[in-house]
Motif scaffolding. Structure first.
Motif, mmCIF file in Angstrom:
data_model
loop_
_atom_site.group_PDB
_atom_site.id
_atom_site.type_symbol
_atom_site.label_atom_id
_atom_site.label_comp_id
_atom_site.label_asym_id
_atom_site.label_seq_id
_atom_site.Cartn_x
_atom_site.Cartn_y
_atom_site.Cartn_z
ATOM 1 N N GLY A 23 1.251 -1.060 0.239
ATOM 2 C CA GLY A 23 0.029 -0.062 0.429
ATOM 3 C C GLY A 23 0.972 2.066 0.117
ATOM 4 O O GLY A 23 1.423 1.086 0.110
ATOM 5 N N SER A 24 0.363 2.652 0.219
ATOM 6 C CA SER A 24 0.510 3.630 -0.282
ATOM 7 C C SER A 24 -0.155 4.737 0.445
ATOM 8 O O SER A 24 -1.372 4.386 0.339
ATOM 9 N N GLY A 78 11.216 3.989 3.790
ATOM 10 C CA GLY A 78 11.457 3.398 3.115
ATOM 11 C C GLY A 78 10.674 2.965 1.987
ATOM 12 O O GLY A 78 9.905 2.535 1.204
ATOM 13 N N PHE A 79 9.107 3.919 2.043
ATOM 14 C CA PHE A 79 7.693 3.647 1.270
ATOM 15 C C PHE A 79 7.657 5.839 0.737
ATOM 16 O O PHE A 79 7.524 6.515 1.310
ATOM 17 N N GLY A 80 7.053 5.014 -0.682
ATOM 18 C CA GLY A 80 6.614 6.585 -1.138
ATOM 19 C C GLY A 80 7.613 7.630 -0.879
ATOM 20 O O GLY A 80 8.753 7.297 -1.184
ATOM 21 N N LEU A 90 15.905 5.647 2.762
ATOM 22 C CA LEU A 90 16.038 4.944 3.908
ATOM 23 C C LEU A 90 17.502 5.774 4.769
ATOM 24 O O LEU A 90 18.472 6.250 3.622
ATOM 25 N N SER A 91 17.117 5.847 5.830
ATOM 26 C CA SER A 91 18.975 6.899 5.987
ATOM 27 C C SER A 91 19.890 5.625 6.395
ATOM 28 O O SER A 91 20.407 6.098 6.799
ATOM 29 N N ARG A 110 11.706 4.393 -5.854
ATOM 30 C CA ARG A 110 12.471 2.917 -5.969
ATOM 31 C C ARG A 110 12.734 2.043 -4.247
ATOM 32 O O ARG A 110 12.969 1.552 -3.458
ATOM 33 N N ALA A 111 11.049 2.172 -4.192
ATOM 34 C CA ALA A 111 10.140 2.125 -2.506
ATOM 35 C C ALA A 111 10.288 0.528 -2.821
ATOM 36 O O ALA A 111 10.061 -0.179 -1.735
#
Length: 377
Positions: free
Chosen positions: A109-110, A134-136, A141-142, A295-296
């Motif tokens: 989802g998003s 990591g989404f949308g 990601l840090s 790129r999620a």
């Protein structure tokens, strides 16, 4: 620490759109397998004839710019929490008495999943839809370590920065676990939690939930049938839980690989319809496009790995925070198996809908959220 929030608008570069079109046009398809020509036969995964139809529409019939404009009609912000950029939709209600409400989604989802739900809730709620790290647009990601509990803490901080001391939470899929963790960790702030699920949650009986006493042999067989059906769909989950770095490059480099990986999950349980006959085709492709452009596909899978290896309790609901459940595409044994003690004060069951009720049972979900939260403060 910088606690500011920054207004955000989506503006995907035209070069990214052109690249997507070129990659779709140059897809290297597998050789067709004789006997696998039925576009509705998902017994071995997403059938190639159906996948080709979707890929062709994505390439030639889908208008990202039109969808982008619709998404930009929703106010959005970004902020940096614990070193991680977090994106959130933030739609304030015109009603000064409106309750703040966090909508938590899972994978695949998003915030697009809740797009049609927002206007149905806006009279009664200030709606906030964070994207998990990591989404949308909560990418890249840090670092490692962004499991659901840490994500819940980030959501609580986002709500603080938006000016909401107290709020309610709705979630589905892994978003329901995040909702429960928010309540367990912040019972003084969370007014109530509402979760949506569907009959496949019965597969957790015998694993996350004990078998209730007094089931007949036939009832045990019914639950075992659901468990066996769900087990056949667990390939993606095992990959995300244990080898996200292996599948990640395919989901980042091939739009058709991403399309197959995501759209298969929208096949409703026991439903003869294809995914885009269950939910709106362009909304479905908008969600897939969002995964592609950010790129999620790779980074969202990390949430599962982190959760699987963190030891957190996904079912850590607070005993003091009121909880409501809505079960879509329900099963006759749903409440008996999952809440035999009748501990959940608000329990609704619907024959309609499925794993994504915000998309395929939008009115029912909106009504149930309003009914459950009405009068709470």
């Amino acid at each position: 620490m910088d606690t500011t929030t920054t207004p955000f608008r989506i503006d995907i570069p035209q070069a990214d759109l052109d690249d997507l079109h070129d990659r779709l046009a140059g897809t290297r398809w597998p050789h067709p397998v004789p006997g696998r020509s039925d576009r509705r036969d998902f017994s071995r995964g997403i059938p190639q004839p159906y996948l080709r139809e979707l890929a062709e529409h994505w390439r030639d019939g889908f208008d990202w710019r039109a969808q982008e404009a619709r998404l930009n009609a929703l106010d959005q912000v970004t902020t940096v929490v614990d070193g991680q950029t977090v994106h959130a939709v933030h739609v304030r209600s015109a009603n000064p008495q409106a309750m703040p409400l966090v909508l938590c989604h899972g994978w695949p989802g998003s915030f697009v999943e809740y797009q049609a739900l927002v206007p149905l809730l806006a009279d009664d709620f200030h709606v906030v839809i964070p994207s998990p790290p990591g989404f949308g647009f909560s990418t890249p990601l840090s670092g490692t370590g962004w499991e659901p509990a840490r994500t819940a803490e980030a959501y609580a901080e986002v709500m603080t920065r938006l000016g909401y001391a107290r709020f309610s939470v709705h979630g589905s899929d892994i978003g329901s676990g995040i909702a429960g963790l928010l309540a367990a960790r912040h019972p003084d702030r969370v007014i109530a939690t509402h979760v949506a699920c569907e009959q496949r949650i019965l597969a957790m009986v015998g694993d996350k939930f004990p078998f209730p006493d007094g089931l007949s042999d036939d009832e045990v067989a019914q639950i075992d049938h659901v468990r066996a059906t769900v087990a056949a769909d667990r390939g993606y989950l095992e990959m995300h839980n244990h080898r996200p770095d292996t599948i990640g490059p395919a989901l980042t480099d091939s739009p058709v690989a991403l399309l197959a990986w995501v759209v298969e999950k929208f096949k409703a349980h026991g439903d003869a319809r294809t995914p885009d006959e269950t939910v709106d085709r362009d909304q479905l492709l908008t969600g897939v496009s969002l995964y592609w452009f950010t790129r999620a596909g790779a980074s969202s899978a990390q949430l599962y790995y982190e959760g699987e290896h963190s030891g957190i309790d996904y079912f850590a609901f607070s005993p003091t925070v009121p909880a409501g459940w809505a079960v879509f595409d329900t099963h006759p044994l749903a409440r008996r198996a999952l809440d035999p003690w009748r501990a959940i004060g608000h329990w609704s069951e619907f024959a309609e809908g499925g794993h994504f009720p915000a998309m395929d049972a939008t009115d029912l979900l909106a009504d149930d959220i309003r009914t459950f939260l009405r009068g709470r403060s």
